[in-house]
Design an enzyme around this catalytic site. Structure first.
Site, PDB file in Angstrom:
ATOM      1  N   HIS A   1       1.200  -1.114   0.008  1.00  0.00           N
ATOM      2  CA  HIS A   1       0.361   0.008   0.148  1.00  0.00           C
ATOM      3  C   HIS A   1       0.739   1.734  -0.476  1.00  0.00           C
ATOM      4  O   HIS A   1       0.896   2.220   0.231  1.00  0.00           O
ATOM      5  CB  HIS A   1      -1.142  -0.271   1.203  1.00  0.00           C
ATOM      6  CG  HIS A   1      -0.662  -0.212   2.470  1.00  0.00           C
ATOM      7  ND1 HIS A   1      -1.333   1.228   3.952  1.00  0.00           N
ATOM      8  CD2 HIS A   1       0.624   0.073   3.057  1.00  0.00           C
ATOM      9  CE1 HIS A   1      -0.483   0.860   3.962  1.00  0.00           C
ATOM     10  NE2 HIS A   1       0.938   0.709   4.069  1.00  0.00           N
TER      11      HIS A   1
ATOM     12  N   GLU B   1      -4.808   2.401  -0.999  1.00  0.00           N
ATOM     13  CA  GLU B   1      -5.398   1.054  -0.216  1.00  0.00           C
ATOM     14  C   GLU B   1      -6.386   0.411  -1.371  1.00  0.00           C
ATOM     15  O   GLU B   1      -6.348   1.057  -2.378  1.00  0.00           O
ATOM     16  CB  GLU B   1      -6.182   1.701   0.718  1.00  0.00           C
ATOM     17  CG  GLU B   1      -5.776   1.926   1.582  1.00  0.00           C
ATOM     18  CD  GLU B   1      -4.689   0.825   2.179  1.00  0.00           C
ATOM     19  OE1 GLU B   1      -4.587  -0.454   2.538  1.00  0.00           O
ATOM     20  OE2 GLU B   1      -3.801   1.631   3.334  1.00  0.00           O
TER      21      GLU B   1
ATOM     22  N   GLU C   1      -3.019  -6.787   4.288  1.00  0.00           N
ATOM     23  CA  GLU C   1      -3.087  -5.520   3.801  1.00  0.00           C
ATOM     24  C   GLU C   1      -4.707  -5.175   3.960  1.00  0.00           C
ATOM     25  O   GLU C   1      -5.871  -6.086   4.566  1.00  0.00           O
ATOM     26  CB  GLU C   1      -2.814  -4.944   2.708  1.00  0.00           C
ATOM     27  CG  GLU C   1      -1.046  -5.233   2.052  1.00  0.00           C
ATOM     28  CD  GLU C   1      -0.379  -4.115   2.071  1.00  0.00           C
ATOM     29  OE1 GLU C   1      -1.462  -2.973   2.330  1.00  0.00           O
ATOM     30  OE2 GLU C   1       0.085  -4.163   1.544  1.00  0.00           O
TER      31      GLU C   1
END
Length: 422
Positions: A330, A386, A359
């Site tokens: 990310h 993201e 993540e």
């Protein structure tokens, strides 16, 4: 002439309608049709909720928050956005600098402004204004005129890794976020793609990349590391909802079970060993030379094998059972993320090796404010993002891998993306 509604009220037309909207919409509940259902949901959840159960507590909290958004007027929302949180950040940081939280948290006894002023050396009038705002934001409790008592938040602010979050925002985050509108306007509203040309550089008037900035200002880096440590506390861990025992298959004591790629000082491996002490195989920690050196200086457990490595270069550990990355990708654009994954793919053993990506996976609908907030921050600080499940799939497949399963908890806020060679 106005049209008559079914309830007998008049619906104005044209200019009259616009004028009517300007007068009434800003001061009317934001989503009134949702209020009855949300009230009933809050009532039903409240009857059975176990506040010590994270999922139940968050379900109630999300519903209460949705009710607040539906109840408040657009004018109230605007004032809350523009006034309350920026001033709250400032007031909390002032209290950190004064040592105010430590004084409030000593015991549960209410303390007067004069007592707190004498203990901190701050002017009583100034302190009273700061304390009133801290109270209005729910961080302390008002017990009388110019008298306040601690809360759980106040106690938590005595812990340095939590208190450091506030100067951290001032020193390396907030100015970048506030620079986003001007940056996007200037670049024609395109997604930033260069970590050295994004709102971070504009906001902090620097040519340095976010991570280079930390090298120049190690105190800010320390604050940021403390903030991230506080952020992770209480969140579900991947090894609690992933089938860890599936990694054991075919792993001998001399084989590498897990390579923590970009693993900083080894927090994940340490937790893994604590929770799965009988897991077979070796545990390797990789990061840049200066990070590994720091990890050694702070005392790595003997079961961790430290290895200096840049994940943009060839992966030296071939055929490991799992290559693990926690919040690494990310930080990077798809192009850079693809480079990282391709280096791992070249080192993997077909039918045996896995890549485990820990993540956020942002839901396509009903995403949480926490996930969407960090997505905006990644854009402003690093020109990164993201990702949703479909975006992760595109990235992983572009590197010659395939997703076999996404393990997730808390609406995707904590997920493990399990990958194999395509």
């Amino acid at each position: 002439m106005a049209e008559t509604r079914a309830n007998g009220s008049a619906q104005p037309h044209g200019a009259d309608s616009e004028y009517h909207n300007q007068l009434t919409v800003p001061v009317s509940p934001n989503v009134p049709e949702q209020i009855p259902e949300l009230l009933e949901k809050v009532h039903n959840l409240g009857k059975t909720v176990d506040v010590n159960n994270t999922k139940e507590r968050i379900a109630l909290l999300d519903t209460v928050r949705a009710l607040m958004f539906a109840l408040e007027t657009p004018r109230e929302a605007m004032i809350r956005h523009c006034w309350s949180w920026t001033t709250c950040l400032a007031a909390v940081e002032v209290a950190v600098d004064l040592g105010l939280w430590h004084i409030l948290a000593k015991d549960d006894k209410p303390k007067t402004v004069d007592e707190l002023a004498q203990a901190t050396g701050a002017e009583p009038l100034l302190l009273s204004r700061i304390l009133k705002h801290l109270c209005s934001m729910g961080t302390i409790i008002e017990t009388g005129h110019n008298e306040y008592r601690r809360t759980g938040f106040a106690v938590t602010m005595t812990m340095k890794r939590f208190a450091d979050s506030y100067p951290c925002m001032t020193n390396c985050v907030s100015a970048a976020a506030l620079a986003l509108p001007a940056f996007l306007k200037k670049n024609g509203y395109r997604v930033p793609m260069n970590g050295k040309d994004c709102p971070f550089q504009t906001g902090y008037r620097t040519d340095l990349h976010f991570f280079e900035f930390f090298q120049k200002f190690p105190e800010v880096a320390r604050q940021f590391n403390n903030h991230m440590s506080a952020y992770h506390q209480g969140r579900p861990s991947w090894m609690d909802f992933y089938d860890v025992r599936s990694l054991y298959n075919g792993v001998g004591s001399d084989d590498v079970l897990l390579v923590d790629v970009g693993g900083n000082v080894g927090h994940d491996i340490t937790e893994f060993k604590r929770k799965w002490p009988d897991a077979p195989g070796r545990l390797v920690l990789q990061d840049l030379p200066e990070v590994i050196s720091h990890a050694k200086d702070t005392g790595l457990p003997s079961y961790i094998e430290p290895m200096a490595h840049d994940f943009f270069t060839e992966q030296p550990v071939k055929g490991a059972r799992a290559y693990f990355m926690h919040s690494v990708l990310h930080d990077w654009s798809d192009e850079k993320g693809r480079e990282i994954l391709k280096q791992l793919a070249k080192a993997m053993k077909p039918g045996y090796s896995k890549v485990l990506i820990n993540e956020n996976v942002i839901p396509e609908t009903e995403a949480s404010w926490e996930s969407t907030s960090i997505d905006i921050l990644m854009m402003t600080l690093l020109a990164s993002q993201e990702r949703t499940a479909s975006q992760w799939q595109q990235l992983v497949e572009s590197a010659g891998l395939k997703i076999t399963k996404i393990w997730t908890d808390l609406k995707g806020a904590e997920s493990l993306i399990e990958c194999e060679l395509a």
